[in-house]
Motif scaffolding. Structure first.
Motif, PDB file in Angstrom:
ATOM      1  N   VAL A  25      54.007 125.622  33.974  1.00  0.00           N
ATOM      2  CA  VAL A  25      54.990 125.357  35.038  1.00  0.00           C
ATOM      3  C   VAL A  25      56.091 124.452  34.501  1.00  0.00           C
ATOM      4  O   VAL A  25      55.894 123.678  33.562  1.00  0.00           O
ATOM      5  N   VAL A  26      57.250 124.597  35.146  1.00  0.00           N
ATOM      6  CA  VAL A  26      58.336 123.627  35.005  1.00  0.00           C
ATOM      7  C   VAL A  26      58.439 122.903  36.342  1.00  0.00           C
ATOM      8  O   VAL A  26      58.500 123.538  37.394  1.00  0.00           O
ATOM      9  N   GLU A  27      58.426 121.573  36.310  1.00  0.00           N
ATOM     10  CA  GLU A  27      58.376 120.792  37.564  1.00  0.00           C
ATOM     11  C   GLU A  27      59.432 119.702  37.550  1.00  0.00           C
ATOM     12  O   GLU A  27      59.723 119.116  36.490  1.00  0.00           O
ATOM     13  N   GLY A  28      60.014 119.447  38.721  1.00  0.00           N
ATOM     14  CA  GLY A  28      60.942 118.334  38.909  1.00  0.00           C
ATOM     15  C   GLY A  28      60.516 117.524  40.114  1.00  0.00           C
ATOM     16  O   GLY A  28      60.226 118.067  41.187  1.00  0.00           O
ATOM     17  N   SER A  29      60.428 116.199  39.951  1.00  0.00           N
ATOM     18  CA  SER A  29      60.026 115.301  41.044  1.00  0.00           C
ATOM     19  C   SER A  29      61.273 114.703  41.686  1.00  0.00           C
ATOM     20  O   SER A  29      62.177 114.231  40.988  1.00  0.00           O
ATOM     21  N   ILE A  30      61.308 114.723  43.014  1.00  0.00           N
ATOM     22  CA  ILE A  30      62.462 114.220  43.776  1.00  0.00           C
ATOM     23  C   ILE A  30      61.993 113.072  44.662  1.00  0.00           C
ATOM     24  O   ILE A  30      61.068 113.253  45.459  1.00  0.00           O
ATOM     25  N   PRO A  31      62.623 111.893  44.567  1.00  0.00           N
ATOM     26  CA  PRO A  31      62.283 110.816  45.502  1.00  0.00           C
ATOM     27  C   PRO A  31      62.648 111.241  46.924  1.00  0.00           C
ATOM     28  O   PRO A  31      63.679 111.879  47.153  1.00  0.00           O
ATOM     29  N   VAL A  32      61.783 110.921  47.867  1.00  0.00           N
ATOM     30  CA  VAL A  32      62.053 111.276  49.261  1.00  0.00           C
ATOM     31  C   VAL A  32      63.386 110.701  49.719  1.00  0.00           C
ATOM     32  O   VAL A  32      64.138 111.319  50.463  1.00  0.00           O
ATOM     33  N   SER A  33      63.706 109.486  49.227  1.00  0.00           N
ATOM     34  CA  SER A  33      64.956 108.845  49.660  1.00  0.00           C
ATOM     35  C   SER A  33      66.186 109.640  49.251  1.00  0.00           C
ATOM     36  O   SER A  33      67.247 109.495  49.858  1.00  0.00           O
ATOM     37  N   ILE A  59      64.048 112.492  39.702  1.00  0.00           N
ATOM     38  CA  ILE A  59      63.662 111.227  39.082  1.00  0.00           C
ATOM     39  C   ILE A  59      62.922 111.489  37.769  1.00  0.00           C
ATOM     40  O   ILE A  59      62.942 110.656  36.858  1.00  0.00           O
ATOM     41  N   SER A  60      62.264 112.657  37.679  1.00  0.00           N
ATOM     42  CA  SER A  60      61.582 113.038  36.439  1.00  0.00           C
ATOM     43  C   SER A  60      61.392 114.550  36.446  1.00  0.00           C
ATOM     44  O   SER A  60      61.493 115.201  37.489  1.00  0.00           O
ATOM     45  N   ALA A  61      61.106 115.092  35.252  1.00  0.00           N
ATOM     46  CA  ALA A  61      60.833 116.523  35.125  1.00  0.00           C
ATOM     47  C   ALA A  61      59.831 116.699  33.987  1.00  0.00           C
ATOM     48  O   ALA A  61      59.771 115.877  33.056  1.00  0.00           O
ATOM     49  N   LEU A  62      59.016 117.750  34.070  1.00  0.00           N
ATOM     50  CA  LEU A  62      58.020 117.972  33.025  1.00  0.00           C
ATOM     51  C   LEU A  62      57.764 119.466  32.865  1.00  0.00           C
ATOM     52  O   LEU A  62      58.098 120.271  33.735  1.00  0.00           O
ATOM     53  N   VAL A  63      57.144 119.801  31.738  1.00  0.00           N
ATOM     54  CA  VAL A  63      56.666 121.148  31.457  1.00  0.00           C
ATOM     55  C   VAL A  63      55.202 121.029  31.073  1.00  0.00           C
ATOM     56  O   VAL A  63      54.833 120.174  30.248  1.00  0.00           O
ATOM     57  N   ALA A  64      54.358 121.856  31.712  1.00  0.00           N
ATOM     58  CA  ALA A  64      52.933 121.869  31.391  1.00  0.00           C
ATOM     59  C   ALA A  64      52.531 123.282  31.006  1.00  0.00           C
ATOM     60  O   ALA A  64      53.137 124.269  31.463  1.00  0.00           O
ATOM     61  N   ASP A  65      51.498 123.388  30.142  1.00  0.00           N
ATOM     62  CA  ASP A  65      51.035 124.709  29.734  1.00  0.00           C
ATOM     63  C   ASP A  65      50.084 125.280  30.788  1.00  0.00           C
ATOM     64  O   ASP A  65      49.881 124.696  31.851  1.00  0.00           O
ATOM     65  N   GLY A  66      49.498 126.415  30.497  1.00  0.00           N
ATOM     66  CA  GLY A  66      48.647 127.088  31.461  1.00  0.00           C
ATOM     67  C   GLY A  66      47.385 126.331  31.810  1.00  0.00           C
ATOM     68  O   GLY A  66      46.727 126.643  32.815  1.00  0.00           O
ATOM     69  N   ASN A  67      46.982 125.333  30.992  1.00  0.00           N
ATOM     70  CA  ASN A  67      45.807 124.519  31.292  1.00  0.00           C
ATOM     71  C   ASN A  67      46.172 123.227  32.019  1.00  0.00           C
ATOM     72  O   ASN A  67      45.290 122.397  32.278  1.00  0.00           O
ATOM     73  N   SER A  70      46.811 111.757  31.697  1.00  0.00           N
ATOM     74  CA  SER A  70      46.120 112.895  32.300  1.00  0.00           C
ATOM     75  C   SER A  70      47.092 114.031  32.547  1.00  0.00           C
ATOM     76  O   SER A  70      48.294 113.833  32.684  1.00  0.00           O
ATOM     77  N   GLY A  71      46.571 115.243  32.596  1.00  0.00           N
ATOM     78  CA  GLY A  71      47.400 116.410  32.838  1.00  0.00           C
ATOM     79  C   GLY A  71      47.736 116.539  34.317  1.00  0.00           C
ATOM     80  O   GLY A  71      47.526 115.627  35.123  1.00  0.00           O
ATOM     81  N   VAL A  72      48.269 117.714  34.660  1.00  0.00           N
ATOM     82  CA  VAL A  72      48.714 117.933  36.043  1.00  0.00           C
ATOM     83  C   VAL A  72      47.916 119.051  36.694  1.00  0.00           C
ATOM     84  O   VAL A  72      48.336 119.606  37.711  1.00  0.00           O
ATOM     85  N   ARG A  73      46.766 119.388  36.121  1.00  0.00           N
ATOM     86  CA  ARG A  73      45.980 120.501  36.656  1.00  0.00           C
ATOM     87  C   ARG A  73      45.558 120.244  38.100  1.00  0.00           C
ATOM     88  O   ARG A  73      45.364 121.184  38.879  1.00  0.00           O
ATOM     89  N   ASP A  74      45.408 118.954  38.486  1.00  0.00           N
ATOM     90  CA  ASP A  74      44.980 118.623  39.845  1.00  0.00           C
ATOM     91  C   ASP A  74      46.130 118.594  40.828  1.00  0.00           C
ATOM     92  O   ASP A  74      45.918 118.500  42.040  1.00  0.00           O
ATOM     93  N   ARG A  75      47.347 118.666  40.337  1.00  0.00           N
ATOM     94  CA  ARG A  75      48.497 118.552  41.217  1.00  0.00           C
ATOM     95  C   ARG A  75      48.763 119.876  41.947  1.00  0.00           C
ATOM     96  O   ARG A  75      48.607 120.962  41.379  1.00  0.00           O
ATOM     97  N   GLU A  76      49.182 119.748  43.201  1.00  0.00           N
ATOM     98  CA  GLU A  76      49.498 120.922  44.025  1.00  0.00           C
ATOM     99  C   GLU A  76      50.619 121.751  43.413  1.00  0.00           C
ATOM    100  O   GLU A  76      50.600 122.986  43.457  1.00  0.00           O
ATOM    101  N   THR A  98      48.127 120.878  30.739  1.00  0.00           N
ATOM    102  CA  THR A  98      48.457 119.821  29.785  1.00  0.00           C
ATOM    103  C   THR A  98      49.973 119.654  29.701  1.00  0.00           C
ATOM    104  O   THR A  98      50.698 120.634  29.557  1.00  0.00           O
ATOM    105  N   VAL A  99      50.437 118.414  29.820  1.00  0.00           N
ATOM    106  CA  VAL A  99      51.871 118.143  29.809  1.00  0.00           C
ATOM    107  C   VAL A  99      52.406 118.306  28.385  1.00  0.00           C
ATOM    108  O   VAL A  99      51.923 117.652  27.450  1.00  0.00           O
ATOM    109  N   LEU A 100      53.397 119.201  28.233  1.00  0.00           N
ATOM    110  CA  LEU A 100      53.998 119.435  26.932  1.00  0.00           C
ATOM    111  C   LEU A 100      55.205 118.547  26.684  1.00  0.00           C
ATOM    112  O   LEU A 100      55.438 118.097  25.558  1.00  0.00           O
TER     113      LEU A 100
END
Length: 571
Positions: A179-187, A105-113, A130-136, A115-117
């Protein structure tokens, strides 16, 4: 005065006694058989439900694992391509990722801190920045430097969807760069599976590592992110099994009923649970009881009507016999003239016996007809039992097919998709007899990656896994429609087996395998060429030769290629 004798009690009626005996002889066996049939049906259906929920849990777990691991591999591959400094470059790559895998559903790239690039799609202007530093999915790869499948969470940049994420670290010279991240809907990975399971009368529950609910089907009283650990005891399957043995849990369904459940632990650390409600068992037993009751009722009615009919005939015959004996006593002259051979004193009795014999013969004929009716009824009951046995056989065949599908999964290497050692042994058995002697000539090509340990040490195990997957894919493409097979024999070692009839020039095929690895152009600074290469050993076996000897010859040729300087083919 004469003594008076009290009236004696009338003797019991023979017909009444016979009636009670017939009823007991028909009812008791019928009831006993019906109860025995219900007990056997209960045990059989209970075992069937247990087996079905275990197989369903294993297959469903494998399907979810396959989906999630495929998405994780795609993100890991994108991270392995290297760090792109400019955000526009990352947006293009993220767009290509989502176009190739629409389930993101979405994808992102964040730096080492954190911060979403770059993101795809772009969030609305009023979205939180807000960045993704708090995300698992950021914190775990930051610590482990390995790809990761997250637990369930609620989206916040593009909406409040129920999501899971797959992420992979961006590494440069062993340092964590983001990190490179991709979000997937549970459905995306539960809708089709849930519909298929519910069509079979079962329910599905998936929880994450913290036992929070990722997905629960309609028949289970759980909500997204609810803690399921207070009601379900989680356990791992025993060695050699994909799912745990089915156990019964009471009050687990939304309507308060119990169910059989089986768990499957997924590679991501999640747990998948399949529930088979007890209502299906009681519905089956109710239908079975109705069928048995109907059959018993028909049998008892047949016995009763046959008995009543025979009793009416018996009473009529007895009455006619008495009337005949009375008539013989009243009309002795005519009787003597018809049976002159008997003395005068026996003429009435002889005639009565003769008439009784004739009537018994007639009664015997009627009894045979009644027995034939009973045999026809028994044949009808036998046909019904045969139909039931056919249904059981059909269900057994379905379970066998499911077991065979699970066996195919057990023969496949999870990393590369090639055959594993077990799958290779089974495939080789189709080309050889019980003694291991070949039915037909084969060509065995053993190859492994040069300096693979150094590659893993320099680029990381995730990069090594990706390289092995790409190498397996490239070599598999050489088979086309050939009846050969590719197996991962261990670590970075592979074994390609093809019938010699489809590959008369074995050395050319070995060279093609070597060239396929070079065309991948995988950088390898510890290699003499600067690129990842492989060493290849080729051996051919004749019909009647021991298959183990051929494999050993291929392995020895591989070692000669290693000792001769690598990146070459030895026959």
């Amino acid at each position: 005065m004469a003594d008076t004798v009290p009236d004696a009690a009338p003797p019991p009626s023979l017909q009444r006694k016979f009636t009670r005996a017939v009823i007991l002889a028909a009812v008791l066996p019928a009831v006993g058989l019906g109860l025995a049939d219900q007990v056997a049906a209960y045990r059989s259906q209970t075992q069937y439900l247990r087996d079905r929920v275990e197989v369903t849990a294993a297959l469903s777990g494998a399907a979810v694992d396959e989906f999630v691991q495929a998405k994780l591999s795609s993100v890991a591959l994108l991270a392995d391509l290297g760090t792109v400094v400019k955000a526009d470059g990352w947006r293009a790559r993220l767009g290509e990722l989502r176009e190739r895998y629409p389930h993101f559903i979405s994808a992102l790239v964040a730096d080492g801190n954190g911060t979403v690039l770059a993101t795809s799609p772009e969030p609305p202007a009023n979205a939180p920045s807000s960045g993704v530093r708090d995300r698992e999915y950021f914190r775990v790869p930051q610590r482990s430097h390995r790809p990761y499948v997250s637990d369930a969470f609620v989206g916040r940049r593009l909406g409040n969807d129920a999501l899971v994420a797959v992420s992979a670290p961006l590494m440069a010279d062993g340092r964590f760069m983001g990190v490179v991240e991709g979000s997937i809907p549970v459905s995306a990975f539960v809708s089709t599976r849930t519909s298929a399971i519910q069509r079979r009368g079962m329910e599905l529950l998936i929880v994450d590592r913290s036992h929070r609910v990722i997905h629960a089907s309609d028949g289970i009283p759980y909500a997204f992110l609810q803690d399921a650990g207070d009601r379900v005891a989680f356990e791992d399957p025993v060695s050699g099994r994909r799912s745990t043995p089915a156990v019964f849990m009471s009050d687990v369904m939304r309507d308060g009923r119990g169910a059989w459940m089986s768990q499957a632990r997924l590679e991501s650390g999640w747990t998948l649970i399949v529930f088979a409600p007890e209502t299906e068992l009681w519905s089956f037993l109710y239908r079975r009881a109705l069928t048995s009751f109907g059959i018993m009722t028909l049998v008892l009615l047949g016995v009763w009507f046959a008995y009543r009919w025979q009793m009416r005939r018996f009473n009529a015959a007895l009455k006619r016999l008495v009337e005949s004996l009375g008539g013989l006593a009243a009309d002795g002259g005519n009787t003597i003239s018809r049976i002159a051979s008997l003395p005068d004193e026996f003429q009435p009795l002889g005639r009565a016996i003769r008439d009784l014999s004739q009537r018994l013969e007639s009664t015997n004929t009627d009894l045979q007809a009644s027995l034939q009716e009973q045999r026809n009824l028994a044949l009808s009951l036998q046909d019904s039992l045969q139909q039931t046995e056919s249904e059981v056989a059909a269900r057994t065949a379905e379970l066998q097919a499911a077991v065979e599908a699970l066996d195919r999964l057990n023969q496949t290497d999870a990393l590369t998709g090639c055959l594993n050692r077990r799958g290779l042994q089974k495939r080789l058995s189709s080309w050889s007899d019980d003694r291991g002697e070949l039915f037909e000539p084969i060509t065995a090509i053993a190859f492994d990656v040069d300096h693979f340990k150094a590659y893993n040490d320099r680029y990381g195990h995730a990069a090594g896994d990706t390289a092995l997957r790409r190498l397996a894919g490239a070599v598999s493409g050489l088979l086309d429609d050939s009846p050969g097979c590719l197996a991962r024999s261990g670590g970075e070692e592979f074994l390609l087996i093809v019938p010699t009839a489809t590959c008369p020039d074995a050395t050319s095929l070995g060279i093609a395998v070597c060239e396929a690895a070079r065309r991948l152009s995988i950088p390898h600074q510890d290699s003499a060429t600067g690129m990842m290469t492989i060493s290849v050993g080729v051996a051919q076996g004749r019909a009647g030769e021991d298959v183990a000897t051929v494999l050993i010859a291929a392995d020895e040729a591989l070692y000669r290629a290693k000792h001769a300087g690598r990146n070459r083919v030895e026959s």
